[in-house]
Design an enzyme around this catalytic site. Structure first.
Site, mmCIF file in Angstrom:
data_model
loop_
_atom_site.group_PDB
_atom_site.id
_atom_site.type_symbol
_atom_site.label_atom_id
_atom_site.label_comp_id
_atom_site.label_asym_id
_atom_site.label_seq_id
_atom_site.Cartn_x
_atom_site.Cartn_y
_atom_site.Cartn_z
ATOM 1 C CB CYS A 133 -4.019 18.702 20.329
ATOM 2 S SG CYS A 133 -3.892 18.141 22.027
ATOM 3 C CG HIS A 250 0.230 15.847 20.608
ATOM 4 N ND1 HIS A 250 1.126 16.400 21.489
ATOM 5 C CD2 HIS A 250 -1.017 16.172 21.075
ATOM 6 C CE1 HIS A 250 0.457 17.036 22.450
ATOM 7 N NE2 HIS A 250 -0.831 16.924 22.218
#
Ligand code: A2P
Length: 340
Positions: A133, A250
């Protein structure tokens, strides 16, 4: 010969997990041409139902023949499960898009971010790897800057707990809502189940387990994966991966050193026309990327683009994406769309 027909028979392995659930949603949202959807998890979840396009589908337990008559298998059940079942799925004729770290660095396994290296897909032998990710959002923003000569990249991440799966989300929410206590059972599991530290109102400089060299596995993914995807095997990267009490999304503070002077304006202009990127950079109006902005989106948001105060060949920026979507499920479905 592995191929997919227009209406694919799709399997999601790890369907009950945080990423698996996002995969179901993305297939729906993008109107992916699904002829049949098979939801697979561990025996613990067998018999549960999940909704897809208004129908209730029953989750089945994984077994060796579960991928028979499947065209596209989206895997997100962890690296061990991928190592065991991906070869079986390929043998039975499916193309596997694997969200785990099991095959990412293997020769002959394309590691694909559709905005960056779609050409890599051409040579797959049944397994295509979905990158980590943190890597995906980083390379989406670095790729359009390659033309200026990338020399070195320093990255500090601020990673959401959903990257550790559904149990970690539940643990954080419980910790936030419960009165703070020294009772170790209420604290957050870092990596090994023996070590617990508080995650609520805290910041932990550990994502995944530590290696001999003092870096974590997550940090080393941020070195090896961008090199493979950007096809720059000697690119220098210095990552620090940090877990923060955010549920989805994130963030990354990134310092890019170019081989010659580059202005913040040049970087902003390159990013404004880059696929999959949305520049949000009007600090005067407090407009900058943040995880709550990225939640639910397949885009990578970039802002705080600014020149280094002393070094004319260095530019700083802040990159945010939904780790379950662009960082996992959305990227995987984009790859599947390219196959169909
Ligand atoms: P289950 O929910 O039945 O445990 P997350 O990353 O959110 O924890 O989700 C992991 C997903 O992968 C879940 O769907 C989980 O199923 C599944 N899973 C994990 N390990 C295995 C395994 N060894 N065999 C089958 N499914 C697994």
């Amino acid at each position: 010969m592995h191929g997919t027909s227009r209406n694919s028979r799709v399997a999601i392995f790890g369907a009950t997990g945080a990423v698996g659930r996002a995969m179901v949603r993305v297939l729906e949202d993008r109107d992916f041409p699904v002829a049949q959807l098979r939801l697979i998890a561990s025996p613990r979840s067998a018999g549960q139902t999940m909704s897809f396009r208004g129908a209730q589908l029953e989750v089945v337990a994984v077994h060796e023949e579960v991928f028979t008559d499947i065209d596209v298998a989206l895997f997100s059940a962890g690296a061990d499960a991928s190592r065991r079942y991906a070869p079986l799925a390929v043998e039975s004729g499916a193309v596997v898009i694997d969200n785990s770290s099991a095959f990412r660095l293997e020769d002959g396994v394309p590691l694909v971010v559709p905005e960056v290296n779609p050409h890599a897909l051409a040579n797959h032998r049944g397994i295509i790897a979905n990158p980590n990710c943190s890597t995906i959002q980083l390379v989406v923003a670095l790729s359009p800057l390659r033309r200026y000569g990338l020399k070195h990249v320093t990255i500090s991440t601020y990673q959401a707990v959903s990257g550790m799966g559904q149990k970690a989300i539940d643990a954080l929410l419980e910790e936030v809502s419960a009165p703070r206590t020294e009772d170790k059972t209420t604290l957050f599991p870092t990596v090994s189940s023996e070590s617990h530290v508080p995650m609520a109102f805290n910041v932990l400089p550990q994502c995944d387990s530590f290696l001999e060299n003092g870096y974590t596995r997550e940090e080393m993914k941020l070195v090896h994966e961008p090199r493979k995807i950007l096809e720059m095997p000697s690119l220098s990267l210095a990552p620090t991966a940090v877990r923060v009490p955010v549920v989805y999304g994130h963030s990354e503070s990134v310092e890019v050193t170019f081989s010659s002077p580059v202005t913040a304006t040049e970087v902003r202009t390159a990013l404004e026309s880059a696929p999959g990127v949305q520049v949000v950079d009007r600090p005067g109006e407090s407009l900058f990327p943040h995880p709550r902005m990225a939640e639910g989106s397949g885009l990578t948001f970039v802002g705080r683009i600014r020149q280094d105060l002393d070094r004319p060949n260095v530019v700083h920026m802040f990159i945010v994406a939904d780790n379950l979507l662009k960082g996992a499920a959305y990227n995987a479905v984009q790859i599947a769309e390219m196959l169909v």
